[in-house]
Design an enzyme around this catalytic site. Sequence first.
Site, short mmCIF file in Angstrom:
data_model
loop_
_atom_site.label_atom_id
_atom_site.label_comp_id
_atom_site.label_asym_id
_atom_site.label_seq_id
_atom_site.Cartn_x
_atom_site.Cartn_y
_atom_site.Cartn_z
N PRO A 1 1.11 -1.32 0.02
CA PRO A 1 0.09 0.10 0.23
C PRO A 1 0.82 1.50 -0.07
O PRO A 1 0.99 2.01 -0.50
CB PRO A 1 -0.43 0.24 1.31
N TYR A 2 1.95 1.43 0.68
CA TYR A 2 3.15 2.23 1.58
C TYR A 2 3.12 3.05 -0.27
O TYR A 2 3.55 3.87 -1.10
CB TYR A 2 3.65 2.57 1.69
N MET A 3 4.14 1.44 -1.36
CA MET A 3 4.58 1.51 -2.86
C MET A 3 3.95 1.75 -3.83
O MET A 3 3.89 3.14 -4.75
CB MET A 3 4.87 0.40 -3.30
#
Length: 213
Positions: free
Chosen positions: A129-131
């Site tokens: 999700p961060y990526m």
Amino acid sequence: MKVLIIGAHGKVGHLLIGELQSRNIDFVAGLRSQEQIKAYNDNNIETQFIDLTASLDSIKDSIEASGADVIVFSAGAGGAGYDRTLEIDLDGAIKTMMVAEAIGIKRYIMVSSIFSDNRSKWDASGIKPYMIAKHYADDHLRGTNLDYTIIHPGALTDEDGTGKVKLLGSNESGSIPRVDVARALAEIIQNPTTIGKEYTFASGDQATEDVFR
């Protein structure tokens, strides 16, 4: 020049404060809680409250009040969940870009991540999700009229810094102490030739000041 560090209480942001102090660069620490503000003010550090989940108008008022003409975005949800990651790392970042364009702050420096533009690496990263959030925030930044620089550091560590880095290819990996990321940011802030460039890097054998130019 006055630098607004959005996410100044994060590990990289906090280290950047020390770097800017050592170089006599004027800055303001962008913080998200009154407790943080009090602690920083007690150490004679200028602060500005910024809530990245607030309305666009509220963020605009906060950034204008900072008096800054350079923004470093180093904020993040810190693994607080998918929803929070989208709210901070993606939407929060884009709102600050929109505000910068609206009020005439041209210089914008984004702390992104290695492999944010390489979908084949996302599943194995453990932070997909961060990526995703970083990928689309970076992509939005490229489409603005801001004088941007995007950095993609390797895996972050809390080891002592060396002041030496190396640029990485699209499929290369590596790690780097957070203090060396902060040093890289300070070099970029001082060097206008980094405008419009992106840097993927890890620890290496080249002096920081020789790489970020």
